[in-house]
Design an enzyme around this catalytic site. Structure first.
Site, mmCIF file in Angstrom:
data_model
loop_
_atom_site.group_PDB
_atom_site.id
_atom_site.type_symbol
_atom_site.label_atom_id
_atom_site.label_comp_id
_atom_site.label_asym_id
_atom_site.label_seq_id
_atom_site.Cartn_x
_atom_site.Cartn_y
_atom_site.Cartn_z
ATOM 1 N N SER A 209 0.825 -1.201 0.000
ATOM 2 C CA SER A 209 0.000 0.000 0.000
ATOM 3 C C SER A 209 0.862 1.255 0.000
ATOM 4 C CB SER A 209 -0.928 -0.012 1.208
ATOM 5 O OG SER A 209 -0.162 -0.108 2.375
ATOM 6 N N LYS A 210 2.096 1.113 0.488
ATOM 7 C CA LYS A 210 3.008 2.265 0.411
ATOM 8 C C LYS A 210 3.421 2.379 -1.040
ATOM 9 C CE LYS A 210 4.685 2.251 5.091
ATOM 10 N NZ LYS A 210 5.113 0.936 5.557
ATOM 11 N N ARG A 211 3.048 3.449 -1.633
ATOM 12 C CA ARG A 211 3.105 3.578 -3.078
ATOM 13 C C ARG A 211 4.489 3.308 -3.657
ATOM 14 N NH1 ARG A 211 -0.456 5.214 -6.765
ATOM 15 N NH2 ARG A 211 0.641 5.488 -8.715
#
Ligand code: GLU
Length: 490
Positions: A253-255
């Site tokens: 989810s951490k881009r």
């Protein structure tokens, strides 16, 4: 397993992530495998985080991927409405019941007070939990606050000193001490339920049998289990899917790269490939097979074969799977996918038969359908430039006369076929006592502009006599300029 009912329950707080697509896919595979139903429920009770276009985005992406929903906002069904924002009365009724039975309580604390409390807990390394100030209010105090119309939330009354247990189909027995479980807000001061209350009430009312969702919800599950117990409802079975990781094993989810599903179709990934790849992010068939159609996935899928460890998202693997699915397609199927791309590039004047033969020659060499245009545009357009390194390596003072002689001979063949073309090259190489490669490489550059590609004679046959002769003539005409340009280009 009879009457399996599972749901995909996205919150429209952003566009569909790869992780969300996996959750939807696993629910779909599980439902189909067991002849059950997939329900789509829109969890839109957090109005402040509502993102315009999110519902349309995930509906479109599920449809694109071939994930068929049985009941949902557009499909209808007997357990709707399927938007939580249209079910508020139901949640209110259950919140009232909990209040009456002392299983929930009103909290009048201001957000400033809660902020201070949280900061204090952080500093003193205490678990981040509501300190239950309002649980100690007397009925008279509550009534007074209500008469003053003080805003309030409704909190779950978590029992003291208990262990909440549930069985997770992937993780096994999971236990939480209630010491670590917060008195979760169930209804916000705007009267909207939080995810926790609405989710449990709906899973019960929609007769959900299996809750299959991301690992990030494990820590919420004890709160849900308590709610089921308070209402006296049977628990569904839980299955929490492993985290998705970037290749450096950080949380996906951490881009990093593209996390939104909608980014993938325009890049040229086939839906079969993306679905196949995503299916393998946490699941495997128990043997070496890696390439599956949706039908095969439905047949093979089981929750037992989902692993606990995080699943690494590798673009290289996705690309490889895409290549495998292109190879499995018929030329006609590839043609249908290529046609709109040709039209976009303004290249629609070619006959189907011609395009099919180009596809036949290139199918094993491409990773993306669009590469038929980007890497082998020479099927559709005369080369506008020539690979400089190739020209420097393959063109010399004799090349021009060789090309001229080949052109003369090629123009006399009545049937422009591989054996006839090949004979021209062999005969001329013999007569001139040179290696055929000294003719083949320059010809390839002349007709395609590049040094790599399919077999030259096959390529020439497909391009056709007229095109080949025209391209060779153009190189002869501009021979000096081409050499000069190549000598000054990197
Ligand atoms: N609305 C939640 C989400 O956005 C659903 C989680 C669940 O499946 O319970 O992921």
């Amino acid at each position: 397993m009879s009457d399996v009912r599972v749901r995909y329950a996205p919150s429209p707080t952003g566009f569909l992530h790869i992780g969300g697509l996996r959750t939807a896919l696993y629910n779909y595979l599980f439902a189909r495998h067991h002849d059950g139903k997939l329900i789509l429920r829109v969890e839109d009770t957090d109005r402040s985080r509502f993102v315009e276009g999110a519902v349309e985005d995930f509906s479109r992406m599920l449809e694109w991927a071939g994930i068929v929903v049985d009941e949902g906002p557009t499909q209808g069904g007997n357990y709707g409405p399927y938007y939580q924002s249209q079910r508020l009365n139901l949640y209110e009724q259950y919140a009232d019941q909990l209040l009456k039975e002392g299983k929930a309580y009103r909290c009048f604390c201001s957000s400033e007070r809660l902020d201070q409390m949280r900061k204090f807990q952080e500093k003193s390394k205490l678990p981040p939990k509501y300190d239950r100030l309002c649980l100690r209010l007397s009925q008279a105090e509550v009534d007074e606050n209500l008469s003053k119309k003080m805003p309030y939330t409704i909190r779950l009354r978590v029992p003291d000193d208990t262990t909440v247990k549930f069985h997770d189909l992937i993780r096994g027995e999971v236990e939480f001490s209630t010491f670590n479980v917060d008195d979760q807000v169930l209804v916000k001061s705007d009267g909207f339920p939080t995810y926790h209350l609405a989710n449990v009430v709906d899973d019960h009312h929609m007769l959900i049998t299996h809750v299959i969702r991301g690992e990030e919800w494990v820590s919420s599950t004890p709160k849900h289990v308590l709610l089921y117990q308070y209402f006296g409802w049977e628990l569904p079975l839980f299955a929490h899917l492993p985290l998705l990781l970037n290749s450096d094993r950080s949380k996906m989810s951490k881009r990093q790269g593209d996390v939104e599903a909608r980014a993938y179709p325009p890049k040229g990934y086939l839906k079969e490939a993306l679905v196949n790849f995503i299916a393998l992010l946490g699941w495997n068939p128990g043997d070496e097979r890696e390439i599956f159609t949706m039908e095969e996935l439905i047949r093979e899928f089981s929750l037992e074969r989902i692993h606990k460890a995080g699943a690494v998202f590798s673009v290289e693997k996705l690309n490889w799977i895409n290549t495998q699915h292109i190879r499995r397609k018929t030329n006609d199927e590839i043609y249908d996918l290529l046609k709109p791309e040709l039209a976009n590039a303004g290249l629609n004047s070619f006959s189907k038969e011609y395009v099919l033969s180009a596809i036949g020659l290139m199918k094993e060499r491409i990773n993306f359908i669009s590469e038929l245009i980007s890497f082998s545009g020479y099927f559709f357009e005369d080369p506008k430039s020539f690979d400089a390194t190739g020209i420097r390596k393959r063109f010399n003072q004799q090349t021009k006369s060789h090309l001229q002689e080949l052109l003369n001979r090629l123009s006399t063949i009545d049937e422009f076929s591989v054996p006839r073309i090949e004979a021209v090259y062999r005969d001329y190489a013999d007569e001139a006592s040179i290696k055929a490669s000294e003719l083949i490489h320059p010809t390839r550059l002349a007709v395609s502009g590049v040094t790599l590609g399919p077999g030259l004679f096959e390529l020439m046959e497909i391009l056709g006599q007229k095109t080949v002769l025209r391209r060779m003539q153009a190189v002869i005409d501009h021979f000096d300029r081409i050499i000069k340009e190549a000598s000054t280009t990197a």
